[in-house]
Design a protein around this motif. Structure first.
Motif, short mmCIF file in Angstrom:
data_model
loop_
_atom_site.label_atom_id
_atom_site.label_comp_id
_atom_site.label_asym_id
_atom_site.label_seq_id
_atom_site.Cartn_x
_atom_site.Cartn_y
_atom_site.Cartn_z
N ILE A 211 1.18 -11.69 12.88
CA ILE A 211 2.30 -10.79 13.16
C ILE A 211 3.42 -10.99 12.12
N LEU A 214 2.51 -9.35 8.93
CA LEU A 214 2.70 -7.89 8.98
C LEU A 214 4.17 -7.53 8.77
N ILE A 215 5.05 -8.35 9.35
CA ILE A 215 6.48 -8.04 9.25
C ILE A 215 6.98 -8.17 7.82
N ARG A 218 5.57 -6.23 3.13
CA ARG A 218 6.07 -5.30 2.14
C ARG A 218 7.21 -5.91 1.31
N PRO A 219 8.23 -6.48 1.98
CA PRO A 219 9.26 -7.16 1.18
C PRO A 219 8.68 -8.29 0.33
N ALA A 221 5.82 -8.48 -1.06
CA ALA A 221 5.20 -7.91 -2.25
C ALA A 221 6.26 -7.61 -3.31
N ARG A 282 -0.46 -7.30 -1.07
CA ARG A 282 -0.98 -6.48 0.03
C ARG A 282 -2.47 -6.23 -0.14
N PHE B 115 7.10 0.85 -5.61
CA PHE B 115 8.02 -0.09 -4.95
C PHE B 115 9.36 0.58 -4.63
N GLN B 118 10.18 1.66 -1.04
CA GLN B 118 10.28 0.73 0.09
C GLN B 118 11.47 0.97 1.03
N TRP B 123 8.06 0.20 9.45
CA TRP B 123 6.86 -0.18 10.19
C TRP B 123 6.06 1.04 10.62
#
Lengths: 338, 294
Positions: A211, A214-215, A218-219, A221, A282, B115, B118, B123
């Motif tokens: 979990i 998942l949170i 993205r940041p 990356a 990712r 990028f 973003q 989510w």
């Protein structure tokens, strides 16, 4: 370098992931069918589907199946932990085993056992706390030195920490012969003889790690673009790094609790994953889920076959595979930046 | 080579944002570099922050970009303290191109530009057709169409910098902050980047704030000049009006004369020399008077 038509150097994930998953399936089958025991592969296959002698059933279901499953978990955990740690340290050599995270975990378990804890339930969380401490220690040591631009120095700091912790473990063992045997279990990496109960205990930690990943994925990356660029995209690098460290500690602590410190897996697996799918975490993480188990399970299978009927410790084998990769990464051109 | 004077994609002109510094105190650790600076940035224009090394121009830019927390005072974005706003909200209004950029080996132009989306993702809303369009638009604006799949390390310095700017453009913000966007580039690549910046201002209506090392490029490409020295704002205004020999001397300790460029009309510095070195040619000038320094 600047050739006119540069092709895309990486494969799309939707091709490469199923391919590695297929290889993983074959490796798992091999691990179930091959071994030191006096059992033909056909008999092993039959035993898997419950049509064989009691002895064959026992070997396959009670010995080989658990160690294959545990090898799967350990490989996936270490592979992902390595990829995460390399991204958060922006260093392709940042491997939890090399950096003393696994050693921190072993040390914590040793200390806990010395202090009288014996319940197996304790060890997972103790190992995770040890991993967290090791992780924070080595990263802050690296920051103090301003390692930023020299990836090899972080590894030096980690090797120092590992050496220190291992000597401390041996020192502790000298005081207490009784638990020495119990503890040796955790200081030489292996997936043999571990019970599946132990693996079940890991599930809450793995769920949490999943979990959290998942949170922050993205940041995290975006950290590959540098601190300020990530901030410019609205992220908080400090927070992201901290959560990533917690995930690494959860994963490495869990892996160490079931299999002891296994080094180099966290280096080799993300290295191959990046070569196949490119540098983005990712994509890398998906491949770590298949490549990690492939490496660990095939190393474990080999460890049974090479010197049969004896067994090589798994840690020895991963080091044999991993050390050349480390040298290759260090010597290859300029170090790839992350 | 690259010219950005193509048909104007008018679909994406933003409402302006107001960015201002109020009694800003900024520095690193306990070392104060900027002590009490007020600044209002003109919207829809290109502002260049200039000054000698160590004058605090990057510190100012990083404060404006929220990447450096002020020691005192505040940065206001549309009237709100930038540090009280959620990071995502700020990143939808301000895009930043940091001074030192590095991307991992094996990243393609499109990977990088993506990028920039973003701040618009969450989510629940993952990659959308809107995002894809914004990426395409940004790549087109930076004149990189056809190079989407090229690896960054295969590009020239100017192309790579344009790819980074494209990432900031994909962020789809009304304003763009750039920290020395041309510092590591040769003359041709510098022009390539400055022309792109002009294009973004003129055709996309972005408010642009950039730290520029080279005074002449700043005068040539900016609408508004902010001159700093020793952490203080010395003067600001249109380059043609604020750039005087006195200002150049005050900022850099250099004597010079100023002529308008016969072609572009932007100010040019000629007959430059250091104060003490060459007394024979030093023009007999009245001592600097009436300026707010000293």
């Amino acid at each position: 370098m600047t050739s006119g038509q540069a092709p895309r150097h990486h494969w799309p994930l939707r091709q490469v992931f199923p391919a590695t998953a297929l290889v993983l399936l074959l490796v798992c089958l091999a691990s179930l069918m091959l071994g030191a025991g006096d059992l033909s592969p056909q008999a092993a296959l039959q035993a898997l589907f419950g049509q064989s002698s009691d002895e064959a059933n026992f070997i396959v279901r009670e010995l080989r199946l658990p160690r294959t499953l545990i090898g799967f978990l350990v490989g996936a955990m270490l592979g992902c932990a390595g990829a995460l740690m390399q991204t958060l340290a922006r260093n392709p050599l940042a491997e939890p085993g090399l950096l003393g995270v696994s050693a921190g975990s072993s040390f914590a378990v040793t200390l806990a056992l010395m202090l009288g804890a014996s319940a197996a339930t304790l060890t997972v969380h103790v190992a995770q706390l040890g991993a967290l401490a090791g992780c924070l220690l080595v990263l802050s040591a690296a920051r103090i030195q301003g390692v930023g631009n020299d990836p090899v120095r972080l590894v030096l700091a980690g090797a120092t920490l590992t050496g220190l912790l291992l000597s401390l473990i041996w020192l502790l063992l000298m005081f207490d012969q009784r638990s020495a045997d119990e503890i040796r279990f955790w200081i030489t990496g292996s997936v043999a003889g571990r019970s599946l109960d132990m693996a079940l205990q890991l599930m809450p930690s793995l769920g949490l790690a999943f979990i959290l990943t998942l949170i922050i994925i993205r940041p995290l990356a975006s950290l590959a673009l540098g601190e300020r660029a990530a901030q410019g995209l609205g992220h908080h690098p400090g927070r992201i790094r901290f959560i990533a460290v917690v995930i690494v500690a959860l994963l490495v602590g869990s892996a160490t609790a079931v299999a002891g410190p296994i080094i180099f897996v966290g280096l080799v697996v993300p290295f191959i994953a990046r070569a196949l799918a490119g540098p983005d975490i990712r994509r890398t993480l998906w491949l770590c889920l298949t490549l990690g188990p492939i490496i660990v399970i095939s190393a474990d299978t080999l460890s049974r076959l090479l010197v049969a009927p004896a067994e090589l410790p798994l840690g020895v084998l991963t080091a044999l595979i991993g050390a050349p990769v480390l040298l290759m990464v260090v010597r290859s051109r300029r170090l790839p930046t992350l | 080579m690259n010219s950005f004077n193509r048909a104007i994609p008018t679909e994406h002109i933003h409402p302006a944002v107001e960015l201002e510094a109020r009694q800003l105190v900024a520095g690193h650790g306990d070392k104060v570099i900027i002590d009490g600076l007020d600044l209002n940035l003109p919207t829809g224009k290109i502002t260049a922050i200039v000054g000698p090394n160590g004058c605090g121009k990057s510190t100012l830019l990083n404060s404006l970009a929220r990447t450096l927390k002020p020691l005192g005072g505040s940065i206001l974005l549309d009237g709100q303290d930038i540090h009280r706003l959620p990071g995502r909200d700020v990143a939808r209004k301000l895009a930043l191109l940091p001074q030192e950029t590095s991307a991992p080996e094996g990243m393609s132009v499109e990977d990088l530009v993506r990028f920039g989306r973003q701040p618009h993702q969450s989510w629940l809303s993952q990659w959308s057709p809107d995002d894809q369009r914004a990426v395409k638009r940004a790549i087109k604006a930076a004149d990189l169409t056809g190079m989407e799949n090229r690896m960054l390390e295969e590009l020239s310095g100017g192309q790579r910098q344009r790819a980074w700017i494209a990432m900031a453009v994909a962020q789809d913000t009304p304003s763009l902050l750039l920290d020395e966007p041309t510092s590591a580039l040769d003359l041709g690549h510098q022009l390539e980047v400055f022309e792109l910046i002009r294009h973004l201002s003129a055709d996309h209506g972005k408010t642009i704030v950039m730290v520029v090392h080279d005074l002449l490029s700043a005068c040539r490409f900016a609408d508004h000049l902010v001159a700093m020295h020793d952490g203080r704002l010395i003067t600001q205004g249109a380059p043609g009006q604020v750039l005087t020999p006195e200002l150049v001397h005050q900022l850099y300790g250099v004597h010079c004369d100023i002529l308008p460029d016969p072609v572009t009309g932007s100010p040019m510095l000629i007959n430059m020399h250091r104060a003490s070195k060459n007394p024979r040619q030093a023009p007999a000038k009245a001592p600097i008077s009436g300026d707010n320094d000293e």
